[in-house]
Design a protein around this motif. Structure first.
Motif: not given
Length: 350
Positions: A191-198, A233-237
């Protein structure tokens, strides 16, 4: 007679010195030879009627010299062995202390890498989101700034805790650096990763109340954490899927797979040793881990960890059945909108 005494004295001193240094076949042979020579000299120098006394005196003198020398030598050897054992024990203690210090340094470095690297990468992602989207409303900017502040504060608290362990003597190895995560915490991690835009999704078929050993749950959490940090780091999109599945008595399988990234990486620095440390952690849990590029251009990290039965539980017993809970109690991850979405087959997907 004086000549005999001088001869015996020299012989006994020689045997005593030899007995101090050596207690083997050579001492026996020379002792017997010396006794015969001393008796022969005593008989030649004795007067009539005193030959028996002279012979006994020569034998006793030779035996006493050998015995005293052997006792002194054995005592010296014993003291030397005690000294050697004390020195060896001291060296082993120093070696164990050094190994403990190295192990503690490794534990602290691993904890700092696991926790701080992930949280700092989240800060960078949130800040990057504000940079590439300057047109977001003030409410979104305020919420993102609050998230950055909270994440940075938590990272500083973890760093302060680690430095406190380093400064305080006697606490190394006895104090946990931070509350240790469990399998249930994987959901909040995604969830924290998704909230960061991933675009991260979480899938699992493991019951939330399943009797997962703490070490196993912590290892799964660290695998997901390290893999998501690399995604930051390498693939946030890149859309990313985190899958945790398994069955008690079998294996717990965790996979973090991201698709081909559509944009550049975040340019965050890295030591390049995260996956190496992760392989060591999984190996200590008797598991296996693979990582590498996918055919479609993405990247995947997959780990398989043994999930033993709880102590005293065997297949088909009441204790074994208690290790499971109904599907509606399985771990769920909320959607971006906030509602949990359990699937009909007992899985949940975020």
């Amino acid at each position: 007679m004086a000549v005999v005494w001088a001869y015996d004295t020299a012989l006994w001193l020689a045997l005593l010195t030899l007995a101090v240094r050596r207690r083997d076949r050579l001492l026996v042979l020379l002792g017997v030879a010396g006794a015969l020579a001393s008796v022969s000299a005593a008989l030649r120098g004795a007067t009539t009627g005193s030959t028996t006394a002279a012979a006994l005196f020569a034998l006793l003198g030779t035996g006493l010299a050998v015995s005293v020398g052997a006792f002194v030598g054995a005592r010296r050897d014993l003291v030397a062995s005690w000294r050697e054992r004390a020195e060896r024990a001291e060296s082993e203690y120093a070696l164990r202390a050094e190994q403990a210090r190295l192990a503690e340094r490794t534990r602290i470095a691993r904890e700092m890498h696991d926790v701080l690297a992930h949280r700092i990468s989240l800060v960078a992602l949130h800040a990057g989101g504000l940079e590439v989207r300057p047109d977001v409303g003030p409410e979104q900017v305020e919420a993102t700034a609050a998230t950055i502040r909270e994440t940075a504060r938590t990272a500083l608290e973890d760093l302060r805790r680690v430095l406190g362990v380093l400064r305080t003597p006697g606490t190394a190895g006895t104090t946990e650096l931070a509350p240790q995560p469990t399998l249930v915490d994987v959901r909040r991690l995604v969830e924290s990763t998704r909230e960061a835009g991933v675009a991260a999704r979480f899938r699992t078929d493991v019951p939330v109340h399943a009797q997962v050993p703490p070490e196993l749950g912590r290892t799964v959490y660290r695998v997901v954490q390290e893999a998501l940090t690399n995604v930051h780091k390498h693939a946030p999109s890149a859309p990313t899927v985190v899958t945790v599945s398994g069955e008690v008595g079998g294996e717990l399988v965790v996979a973090v797979v991201n698709e081909r990234p559509t944009g550049p990486g975040s340019a965050l620095p890295g030591a390049g040793s995260g996956l190496v440390g992760l392989a060591e952690r999984v190996g200590l849990a008797d598991g296996t881990i693979t990582s590498g590029p996918e055919p479609d251009g993405g990247f995947a990290v997959r780990a398989r960890l043994p999930w033993p039965w709880p102590d005293g539980a065997r297949p088909g017993t009441a204790a074994a059945r208690a290790a499971w809970t109904p599907p509606d109690a399985r771990i769920t991850a909320t959607r971006a909108g906030g509602a949990a979405s359990p699937r009909h087959d007992g899985r949940s997907q975020a």
